[in-house]
Design a protein around this motif. Sequence first.
Motif, PDB file in Angstrom:
ATOM      1  N   ASP A  10       0.820  -1.273   0.020  1.00 48.28           N
ATOM      2  CA  ASP A  10      -0.144   0.259  -0.111  1.00 48.28           C
ATOM      3  C   ASP A  10       1.335   1.434  -0.503  1.00 48.28           C
ATOM      4  O   ASP A  10       1.994   1.182  -0.306  1.00 48.28           O
ATOM      5  N   SER A  11       0.270   2.072   1.021  1.00 42.46           N
ATOM      6  CA  SER A  11       1.430   3.509   0.504  1.00 42.46           C
ATOM      7  C   SER A  11       2.498   3.372   1.236  1.00 42.46           C
ATOM      8  O   SER A  11       2.940   4.391   0.269  1.00 42.46           O
ATOM      9  N   ILE A  12       2.628   2.548   2.046  1.00 40.09           N
ATOM     10  CA  ILE A  12       3.955   2.845   2.324  1.00 40.09           C
ATOM     11  C   ILE A  12       5.546   2.255   1.975  1.00 40.09           C
ATOM     12  O   ILE A  12       6.186   3.453   1.694  1.00 40.09           O
ATOM     13  N   SER A  13       4.559   2.374   0.721  1.00 39.02           N
ATOM     14  CA  SER A  13       5.838   1.076  -0.095  1.00 39.02           C
ATOM     15  C   SER A  13       5.053   1.570  -1.732  1.00 39.02           C
ATOM     16  O   SER A  13       5.790   1.546  -2.989  1.00 39.02           O
ATOM     17  N   ASP A  14       4.068   2.011  -2.064  1.00 38.89           N
ATOM     18  CA  ASP A  14       3.814   3.138  -3.921  1.00 38.89           C
ATOM     19  C   ASP A  14       4.850   3.797  -4.238  1.00 38.89           C
ATOM     20  O   ASP A  14       4.823   4.680  -3.165  1.00 38.89           O
ATOM     21  N   THR A  15       5.634   3.211  -4.992  1.00 41.90           N
ATOM     22  CA  THR A  15       6.145   4.451  -5.774  1.00 41.90           C
ATOM     23  C   THR A  15       5.832   5.600  -7.003  1.00 41.90           C
ATOM     24  O   THR A  15       6.208   5.978  -7.969  1.00 41.90           O
ATOM     25  N   GLY A  16       4.473   5.220  -6.730  1.00 41.55           N
ATOM     26  CA  GLY A  16       4.119   5.931  -7.788  1.00 41.55           C
ATOM     27  C   GLY A  16       2.893   5.466  -8.790  1.00 41.55           C
ATOM     28  O   GLY A  16       2.192   5.894  -9.556  1.00 41.55           O
ATOM     29  N   ASN A  17       2.512   3.978  -8.763  1.00 42.20           N
ATOM     30  CA  ASN A  17       1.137   4.192  -8.880  1.00 42.20           C
ATOM     31  C   ASN A  17      -0.418   4.397  -8.681  1.00 42.20           C
ATOM     32  O   ASN A  17      -1.363   4.570  -9.304  1.00 42.20           O
ATOM     33  N   PHE A  18      -0.539   4.722  -7.412  1.00 44.81           N
ATOM     34  CA  PHE A  18      -1.626   5.052  -7.334  1.00 44.81           C
ATOM     35  C   PHE A  18      -1.565   6.847  -8.061  1.00 44.81           C
ATOM     36  O   PHE A  18      -3.078   7.044  -8.319  1.00 44.81           O
TER      37      PHE A  18
END
Length: 342
Positions: A10-18
């Motif tokens: 999730d957001s702790i490790s998202d580098t740009g997908n969202f």
Amino acid sequence: MFDAIYRLGDSISDTGNFIHEDPASPFARLPYGKTFFNNATESGRCSNGLLMIDYFALAAGLPFLPPYLDQDVSVICNHGENFAVAGATALPPDVLAKRNISFSPTKYNLNVQLDWMSTYFNGICHNAEDRAKKLKTALFMVGEIGGNDYNFAFLQGKTIEEVRDMVPEVVQAIKDTVRRVIGYGANRVVIPGNLPIGCLPICLAIFQTNNSAAYDEFHCLKELNSFSMYHNDQLKQALEDLRKENPNVIVVYGDYYNAFQSVYHNALLLGFDVESMQKPCCGAGVDNDFSLTKACGDPDAPVCPNPDERISWDGLHLTQQAYQYMANWLIHDILPNLHCTF
């Protein structure tokens, strides 16, 4: 040694997908990413700069993991891929809906990310033998995931007892995911646990109380931290089962809880402003108690002058500096169990 990292989460490790899913997201504009990147869209991270996954990659001598949805970057990456998406849940929407939990900013839950991973490997591998060879020296990280299932439940008014009842189902979803990842050919898998959410400004604001006995010596909410520990204990038991099922696969627990506590309890020594430990750097609450009135990334949202002195970036996510210290703690804790060195 490993030469590639594959990440779900999730957001702790998202580098740009969202931000590829939602370009209008606050995460796609400054001050997100401001400390390290030229602009927020280059960052795509829910922080002022780098995340723990970035420090893991740097320590391994690898490039930053490209987000799967950025097809300009993610044509074929020989050093790994990031499938994590901010807001992602471990449980699919229909399962959450049965518990009357409907809020999620993304449609890319854990099952979707697993499908992406399968599609990606089918694209870079000729057959199962080729895939096993390519993935033999890769590191897989499944999570942190599940925190949003609980966060959304809390935000929709569920009690701690009701959310606690979700834990076995969330842990089972993570366990099933690890089984699928092992089926893809993973030999080394790290599964992080949950943070001590009772120390996060957003949770302190939502569950604030005049009962001083509800707080520990660091003014964190004891009941919420106990909830995080309950999830983590259940997760560790699931990992024991996975090790017995897969004796030739290295399955390692990522202790985010104690990594965070190490930073929190040593904040003064690490250069953080201890008077602002429970204040975010960005958004309403920079100079006082956290508030949901003006979120980081909103027009005119305040930003503290020295992000490196804060642990919390926006009330939910941490600063680059906090993530760096957590990553260093985790690297030293995890590496011996992976039977490899950077």
